[in-house]
Design an enzyme around this catalytic site. Structure first.
Site, PDB file in Angstrom:
ATOM      1  CG  ASP A  66      -7.661  -0.080   3.406  1.00  0.00           C
ATOM      2  OD1 ASP A  66      -8.621  -0.718   3.564  1.00  0.00           O
ATOM      3  OD2 ASP A  66      -6.564   0.041   4.020  1.00  0.00           O
ATOM      4  CE  LYS A  78      -3.874  -2.535   2.343  1.00  0.00           C
ATOM      5  NZ  LYS A  78      -4.860  -2.063   3.224  1.00  0.00           N
TER       6      LYS A  78
END
Ligand SMILES: NC(=O)c1ccc[n+]([C@@H]2O[C@H](COP(=O)([O-])OP(=O)(O)OC[C@H]3O[C@@H](n4cnc5c(N)ncnc54)[C@H](OP(=O)(O)O)[C@@H]3O)[C@@H](O)[C@H]2O)c1
Length: 305
Positions: free
Chosen positions: A121, A85
């Site tokens: 997220d 990420k």
């Protein structure tokens, strides 16, 4: 299509032509465990989106080459999971506020060679906490146990949500310290040493305990410590979802705390990614059902072994 659906692609086996009219994938290492293909395929089918969703196993060193291929053949977007990420943030041409605030990208939109990075997220976690515990996250004092990639991103999100107090605890204290420096201008932050008395004190002043520990250290398997850490009324979230009730959650439930695993966050981050890609409302109940079905199938596989 059945082969494409079950395949795990790696750089040498990546398609050379577009596998579906709108093609998506989840990238990570390892990746076989991911439920994202099941959730997104069900959602695409539900709204008649001509999309397919594969899985690609790639580590940080190989990410650039995989991305080049996905751009060349025209993938519409992808999700990134651990350990990619942060590197994906670096590789994007444009970065949404969500990505900049969390310092990482889990969702990419690709159009005409331009990569736009987002992070769903953080908001997915907020929606999950609010759904699982019927509370407003911004009212909660939170104790974060673990500040690796996921824990640090959520602590950053909490600092933007206006939570009244964030306790930061991590085995490697330097990570907690640098995160505290980063977010303390937005939030009241307390650094918690990774030792028994300090963790107990912090838990007694928290409404929500968020564990993003990759494994439970001996302290969290000590029932005397858990008796003092966990209490009725405390909300306990463990970001893991396999097994569905990780040991910390079992201990918390047995002591009267309210518990949730990471499935809610997985679901909501996926629904937000879906909306970024399709600009259509996510069929949340379909996605939830697909996730439940995938989970039952995995339970069946484990029992068959
Ligand atoms: N539900 C979801 O959607 C979702 C999303 C993301 C992640 N997750 C889950 O969250 C978990 C963490 O992921 P991540 O990407 O943050 O991993 P990570 O970056 O590797 O971080 C792991 C964390 O666990 C700590 N840790 C590991 N072993 C420990 C031990 N023996 N004692 C104390 N601390 C220990 C690490 O501490 P140090 O810093 O000291 O090493 C670090 O804080 C994984 O289980 C992942 O599956 C779930």
């Amino acid at each position: 299509m059945a082969d494409l659906a079950s395949a795990i692609w790696r750089l040498p086996s990546l398609p050379r032509v577009l596998p579906w009219p709108k093609s998506y994938a989840v990238l990570g290492f390892p990746i076989a465990h991911s439920f994202s293909p099941a959730i997104h395929r069900a959602a695409f089918a539900a709204i008649g989106w001509p999309g397919g969703y594969g899985r690609i196993e790639v580590d940080i060193g190989g990410l650039g080459s995989v991305i080049d291929r996905l751009k060349t053949i025209g993938f519409s977007g992808w999700n990134c999971t651990a350990p990619l990420k942060q590197e994906m943030l670096r590789l994007c041409d444009r970065r949404a506020t969500t990505a900049l605030r969390l310092g990482s990208v889990n969702t990419v939109r690709h159009e005409n060679g331009v990569l736009e990075g987002h992070n769903t997220d953080g908001r997915g976690w907020v929606l999950a906490v609010e759904e699982d515990f019927s509370v407003s996250l911004s009212d909660l004092r939170i104790l974060f146990l673990g500040l690796g990639g996921a824990g640090a991103a959520l602590a950053r999100q909490a600092s933007w949500e206006g939570c009244p107090l964030l306790h930061l605890a991590n085995r490697t204290a330097s990570k907690a310290l640098s995160l505290a420096r980063e977010i303390e201008s937005r939030s009241r932050v307390k650094l918690i040493p990774w030792e028994e008395a300090a963790l107990l004190q912090a838990a007694s002043n928290a409404d929500l305990l968020v564990s993003s520990l990759a494994e439970d250290p001996p302290l969290l398997r000590n029932s005397g410590f858990l008796d003092r850490l966990l209490r009725p009324g405390l909300f306990v979230l463990d970001l893991r979802y396999w097994p569905p009730e990780p040991p910390l959650l079992e201990a918390a439930r047995q002591r009267g705390a309210r518990t949730a695993n990471g499935l809610g966050m997985l679901l909501h981050q996926a629904s937000l990614a879906f909306e970024l890609w399709t600009c259509a409302p996510a069929p949340l109940s379909v996605m939830r059902e697909a996730l439940a079905t995938a989970l039952s199938a995995r339970r069946g596989e484990k029992h068959a072994r």
